[in-house]
Design a protein around this motif. Structure first.
Motif, PDB file in Angstrom:
ATOM      1  N   VAL A  14      -5.991   2.443  -0.990  1.00 49.66           N
ATOM      2  CA  VAL A  14      -5.063   3.124  -1.903  1.00 49.66           C
ATOM      3  C   VAL A  14      -5.576   3.059  -3.333  1.00 49.66           C
ATOM      4  O   VAL A  14      -5.400   3.996  -4.122  1.00 49.66           O
ATOM      5  N   LEU A  15      -6.248   1.966  -3.686  1.00 50.18           N
ATOM      6  CA  LEU A  15      -6.708   1.760  -5.057  1.00 50.18           C
ATOM      7  C   LEU A  15      -8.025   2.453  -5.391  1.00 50.18           C
ATOM      8  O   LEU A  15      -8.389   2.549  -6.570  1.00 50.18           O
ATOM      9  N   LYS A  16      -8.727   2.953  -4.415  1.00 50.20           N
ATOM     10  CA  LYS A  16     -10.032   3.585  -4.662  1.00 50.20           C
ATOM     11  C   LYS A  16      -9.978   4.719  -5.689  1.00 50.20           C
ATOM     12  O   LYS A  16     -10.844   4.801  -6.571  1.00 50.20           O
ATOM     13  N   PRO A  17      -8.977   5.621  -5.628  1.00 49.27           N
ATOM     14  CA  PRO A  17      -8.920   6.695  -6.635  1.00 49.27           C
ATOM     15  C   PRO A  17      -8.694   6.189  -8.065  1.00 49.27           C
ATOM     16  O   PRO A  17      -8.915   6.928  -9.025  1.00 49.27           O
ATOM     17  N   TYR A  18      -8.263   4.938  -8.210  1.00 49.04           N
ATOM     18  CA  TYR A  18      -7.957   4.382  -9.529  1.00 49.04           C
ATOM     19  C   TYR A  18      -9.051   3.449 -10.035  1.00 49.04           C
ATOM     20  O   TYR A  18      -8.876   2.783 -11.069  1.00 49.04           O
ATOM     21  N   LYS A  19     -10.187   3.377  -9.344  1.00 41.96           N
ATOM     22  CA  LYS A  19     -11.182   2.345  -9.636  1.00 41.96           C
ATOM     23  C   LYS A  19     -11.688   2.368 -11.076  1.00 41.96           C
ATOM     24  O   LYS A  19     -12.069   1.329 -11.623  1.00 41.96           O
ATOM     25  N   ASP A  20     -11.698   3.549 -11.710  1.00 45.54           N
ATOM     26  CA  ASP A  20     -12.169   3.650 -13.099  1.00 45.54           C
ATOM     27  C   ASP A  20     -11.031   3.477 -14.110  1.00 45.54           C
ATOM     28  O   ASP A  20     -11.272   3.523 -15.321  1.00 45.54           O
ATOM     29  N   LYS A  21      -9.812   3.273 -13.601  1.00 44.85           N
ATOM     30  CA  LYS A  21      -8.648   3.188 -14.492  1.00 44.85           C
ATOM     31  C   LYS A  21      -7.986   1.816 -14.477  1.00 44.85           C
ATOM     32  O   LYS A  21      -7.050   1.576 -15.256  1.00 44.85           O
ATOM     33  N   ILE A  22      -8.446   0.944 -13.588  1.00 47.43           N
ATOM     34  CA  ILE A  22      -7.812  -0.370 -13.460  1.00 47.43           C
ATOM     35  C   ILE A  22      -8.877  -1.473 -13.416  1.00 47.43           C
ATOM     36  O   ILE A  22     -10.055  -1.221 -13.148  1.00 47.43           O
ATOM     37  N   ILE A  23      -8.426  -2.689 -13.686  1.00 47.76           N
ATOM     38  CA  ILE A  23      -9.214  -3.899 -13.430  1.00 47.76           C
ATOM     39  C   ILE A  23      -8.614  -4.509 -12.168  1.00 47.76           C
ATOM     40  O   ILE A  23      -7.408  -4.802 -12.127  1.00 47.76           O
ATOM     41  N   TYR A  24      -9.424  -4.687 -11.138  1.00 46.44           N
ATOM     42  CA  TYR A  24      -8.926  -5.167  -9.848  1.00 46.44           C
ATOM     43  C   TYR A  24      -9.497  -6.541  -9.531  1.00 46.44           C
ATOM     44  O   TYR A  24     -10.694  -6.778  -9.675  1.00 46.44           O
ATOM     45  N   ARG A  25      -8.608  -7.451  -9.132  1.00 45.31           N
ATOM     46  CA  ARG A  25      -9.042  -8.771  -8.692  1.00 45.31           C
ATOM     47  C   ARG A  25      -8.322  -9.119  -7.386  1.00 45.31           C
ATOM     48  O   ARG A  25      -7.118  -8.904  -7.254  1.00 45.31           O
ATOM     49  N   ALA A  29       0.821  -1.219   0.000  1.00 43.86           N
ATOM     50  CA  ALA A  29       0.000   0.000   0.000  1.00 43.86           C
ATOM     51  C   ALA A  29       0.854   1.267   0.000  1.00 43.86           C
ATOM     52  O   ALA A  29       0.473   2.286  -0.591  1.00 43.86           O
ATOM     53  N   LYS A  30       2.031   1.217   0.629  1.00 43.80           N
ATOM     54  CA  LYS A  30       2.870   2.409   0.755  1.00 43.80           C
ATOM     55  C   LYS A  30       3.487   2.844  -0.566  1.00 43.80           C
ATOM     56  O   LYS A  30       3.882   4.007  -0.705  1.00 43.80           O
ATOM     57  N   ILE A  31       3.567   1.931  -1.523  1.00 44.95           N
ATOM     58  CA  ILE A  31       4.305   2.256  -2.752  1.00 44.95           C
ATOM     59  C   ILE A  31       3.560   1.897  -4.033  1.00 44.95           C
ATOM     60  O   ILE A  31       3.970   2.281  -5.131  1.00 44.95           O
ATOM     61  N   LEU A  32       2.437   1.201  -3.924  1.00 45.82           N
ATOM     62  CA  LEU A  32       1.689   0.729  -5.087  1.00 45.82           C
ATOM     63  C   LEU A  32       1.285   1.851  -6.035  1.00 45.82           C
ATOM     64  O   LEU A  32       1.346   1.692  -7.264  1.00 45.82           O
ATOM     65  N   SER A  33       0.869   2.986  -5.494  1.00 41.90           N
ATOM     66  CA  SER A  33       0.401   4.082  -6.351  1.00 41.90           C
ATOM     67  C   SER A  33       1.499   4.586  -7.282  1.00 41.90           C
ATOM     68  O   SER A  33       1.215   5.036  -8.400  1.00 41.90           O
ATOM     69  N   LYS A  34       2.758   4.498  -6.857  1.00 39.76           N
ATOM     70  CA  LYS A  34       3.860   4.958  -7.714  1.00 39.76           C
ATOM     71  C   LYS A  34       3.967   4.082  -8.958  1.00 39.76           C
ATOM     72  O   LYS A  34       4.210   4.589 -10.063  1.00 39.76           O
ATOM     73  N   ALA A  35       3.761   2.779  -8.804  1.00 40.84           N
ATOM     74  CA  ALA A  35       3.789   1.867  -9.950  1.00 40.84           C
ATOM     75  C   ALA A  35       2.646   2.188 -10.909  1.00 40.84           C
ATOM     76  O   ALA A  35       2.851   2.304 -12.122  1.00 40.84           O
ATOM     77  N   ILE A  36       1.444   2.349 -10.372  1.00 40.64           N
ATOM     78  CA  ILE A  36       0.284   2.629 -11.223  1.00 40.64           C
ATOM     79  C   ILE A  36       0.431   3.972 -11.923  1.00 40.64           C
ATOM     80  O   ILE A  36       0.161   4.102 -13.127  1.00 40.64           O
ATOM     81  N   ASP A  37       0.877   4.996 -11.194  1.00 43.75           N
ATOM     82  CA  ASP A  37       1.059   6.322 -11.793  1.00 43.75           C
ATOM     83  C   ASP A  37       2.065   6.281 -12.932  1.00 43.75           C
ATOM     84  O   ASP A  37       1.912   6.986 -13.936  1.00 43.75           O
ATOM     85  N   SER A  38       3.095   5.438 -12.792  1.00 43.28           N
ATOM     86  CA  SER A  38       4.110   5.364 -13.851  1.00 43.28           C
ATOM     87  C   SER A  38       3.533   4.763 -15.132  1.00 43.28           C
ATOM     88  O   SER A  38       4.002   5.061 -16.233  1.00 43.28           O
ATOM     89  N   VAL A  39       2.492   3.932 -14.998  1.00 46.24           N
ATOM     90  CA  VAL A  39       1.800   3.407 -16.183  1.00 46.24           C
ATOM     91  C   VAL A  39       0.923   4.496 -16.794  1.00 46.24           C
ATOM     92  O   VAL A  39       0.919   4.709 -18.017  1.00 46.24           O
ATOM     93  N   LEU A  40       0.196   5.195 -15.956  1.00 48.75           N
ATOM     94  CA  LEU A  40      -0.702   6.257 -16.440  1.00 48.75           C
ATOM     95  C   LEU A  40       0.059   7.391 -17.117  1.00 48.75           C
ATOM     96  O   LEU A  40      -0.503   8.127 -17.931  1.00 48.75           O
ATOM     97  N   GLN A  41       1.344   7.532 -16.797  1.00 50.88           N
ATOM     98  CA  GLN A  41       2.165   8.598 -17.383  1.00 50.88           C
ATOM     99  C   GLN A  41       2.879   8.151 -18.657  1.00 50.88           C
ATOM    100  O   GLN A  41       3.671   8.911 -19.229  1.00 50.88           O
TER     101      GLN A  41
END
Length: 306
Positions: A48-59, A14-26
């Motif tokens: 942490v993933l809630k702000p990305y709910k419309d941008k990712i597929i989560y399982r 959770a502490k670092i996951l958003s950095k990985a996702i943001d690097s894809v979005l960029q």
């Protein structure tokens, strides 16, 4: 249907996951989907993933290990290419664009990897290393039929690869039975069947996590032996190269045993290394160290009992 499916397996990151996702979005290349496979996280990953709910597929799945998570991502991916990104790593913006351009120029490639720099973090995923210093630390690689080169030395990091979906249909997915080295096993299997491209630009940043499973640990080295034996093809790998490679790994395994004080097993493994390559310096050095420890440490223990 997206051209690329980006698979991000995660477990308590959770502490670092958003950095990985943001690097894809960029990324400058935009034809992709992001598939996050949560391998049973018990931290704040879902928040942490809630702000990305419309941008990712989560399982979400129960904790079964990173190979299982990657395989589930591959199973539900819709893209013709699969990009793997560990949740504690990240990409530079032009990574996917440059890899797709490489595929277009070389349609025979089954996989394209990139140069990957690394940085060390503590248990909280923090680092004091400047960004420019991180980019300087990287490993180069080769393109073409690289099965023999990968057998002798791995130079591909998981988060750097972009793989044609057809590869998994031909050779299968990640081997979930392996303790570690699942990535090395996959690269060797792909390289045996396909040419591989390697972009010698730093486009991926790898986190050297002290809590992660290392291929350089004792268990990691032992699993590496299993991977090489599994993938060894005597028609493609000269016997001399095979012996040299295996001697090198056994020398490392023997060193681990000697350092932990298991001198008997250490010496047995080191003898195996020297049988394969008589003048392996690491094996000779650690065998001499084992003899010295037997003599001096044993003598010290005997005196202590008096």
């Amino acid at each position: 249907m997206p051209e690329i499916s980006v698979i991000i397996p995660t477990f308590n990151r959770a502490k670092i996951l958003s950095k990985a996702i943001d690097s894809v979005l960029q990324q400058t290349y935009k034809d992709y989907e992001i598939v996050v496979i949560d391998d049973g996280s018990t931290d704040e990953t879902k928040e942490v993933l809630k702000p990305y709910k419309d941008k990712i597929i989560y399982r979400f799945q129960k904790n079964e290990g990173i190979s299982s998570a990657r395989n589930r991502g591959i199973e539900i991916a819709r893209g013709r290419h699969i990009a793997l990104l560990d949740s504690d790593d990240y990409w530079l913006p032009e990574k996917l664009e440059k890899q797709m351009a490489c595929f277009q120029k070389n349609p025979s490639y089954g996989m394209v990897a990139t140069r990957c720099s690394s940085f060390k973090v503590d248990g909280n995923f923090t680092s004091s290393e400047p960004e420019e210093e991180i980019k300087k630390k990287s490993r180069s690689g080769k393109s073409g039929w690289i099965y023999k080169k990968l057998f002798y030395k791995n130079f591909i990091r998981t988060s750097s690869v972009l793989i044609k979906q057809e590869c998994f249909k031909k050779i299968g997915t990640f081997d979930e039975a392996l303790y570690c080295c699942n990535d090395v096993d996959m690269w060797i299997r792909i390289a045996k069947e396909y040419e591989v491209g390697f972009i010698n630009d730093v486009l991926t940043v790898y986190t050297d996590n002290p809590k992660g499973i290392s291929n350089d640990s004792l268990e990691g080295r032992k699993t590496y032996v299993e991977v090489l034996e599994k993938n060894y093809d005597p028609t493609l790998i000269p016997l001399r190269l095979y012996k040299k490679r295996m001697a090198r790994i056994y020398a490392h395994i023997g060193k681990h045993y000697v350092r932990r004080g298991d001198l008997r097993v250490g010496k047995q493994v080191l003898i195996k290394s020297l049988f394969l390559q008589h003048f392996n310096f690491r094996a000779l050095k650690n065998y001499a160290l084992a003899i010295w420890k037997e003599k001096h440490v044993g003598s010290f223990n005997n005196h202590s009992k008096l």
